[in-house]
Design a protein around this motif. Sequence first.
Motif: not given
Length: 348
Positions: A19, A26, A28-29, A31, A63-64, A257-258, A260-261
């Motif tokens: 992850w 921070n 691409e993601f 939040q 990855w925040n 975007d979950f 995608q992670r």
Amino acid sequence: MKKNLVLASTVLSTLVSSWAIAAPANAEFPQTVKMKFCIFDIAGTKGDAYTYAKDLVLEAKKWNLDVDLKVYTDERVAAEDFKAGQCEGVAISTMRAKQFNFFIGSVDSPGSLPTFKHVRELVNTLANPKLNNLTINGPYQVAALIPLGGAYVFVNDKKINSVEKAAGKKVAVLDFDKAQAKIVQKLGAQPVASDITNFAGKFNNGQVDIIGAPAVAFRPLELYRGLGENGAIFRFPLVQVTASILINREKYKDIPDFDQRIIKMRQFAATKMDMVEKLVAKSEADIPAKYWLDLTPADKEKYTALMREARISMTKEGFYDAKMMVLLKKIRCKFEPTLAECSTKDET
């Protein structure tokens, strides 16, 4: 001794930390996502999984992801806490993961993945975003599949060198996987309900005559004690043992975007196959040559047919997921298109 137990510990924690590794901080993601992870490590806070996983608390910020870790020495409890919602992610054996995701739990069907290259192909296939929906079962999703090596038959007497001679013998089976007991009964042997924490002890103490285990468990679980002077390990894997990382999606359904992670995590897992293969090969080479016994080509052909028949009948009985069986057959036939099963429709 326990610190090196089960390749799953090191590899699982490495993949969980993906992850953090695979994306710019921070970018691409944007939040922030908070997540509690339950990790099975039989050595507890002194084990490799927990030691490595602590680093992801810092790395995951890239990855925040705000990650909180909890380690378990009992896999059953880790799975129950995950089910109860006490953690959003869990790292456990794929056999136990079957209760959360029937599709992925069917990977450990007998003979479905003959070699590591077949497992590698499956991991690469699951990394394809087009298959994302297959990895989801209700609120649960597969975030990664981690190979642990082939499960070989360990016997306390090398004279037990055929299915016929296994009749009446006691075989340790995982109590939460009903398929194992069913297969053992079909062979005329006696299943003995066990768990990951005690199956080795039963073999070492003579309570059972036969177990199935990956090479990575040989030294940590002291399986040479059960083998003694007359035991043997047959160089013919029944299954390719794997572990799974699962996520409870329910809490994150409003995060666009979950998915995608999760996809990126499975893709990252695919990049680690070379490392995993080397670790598996090392563990197999570490077993003294005196224990290994090879089956004749005729016996291999016979047992391959028996496992295929078991897969087919048990899929019809509802023990395995039909879609996974189709996928696994496609992988086998990709490498060996001349196999007899490739011209049939039994698993399609």
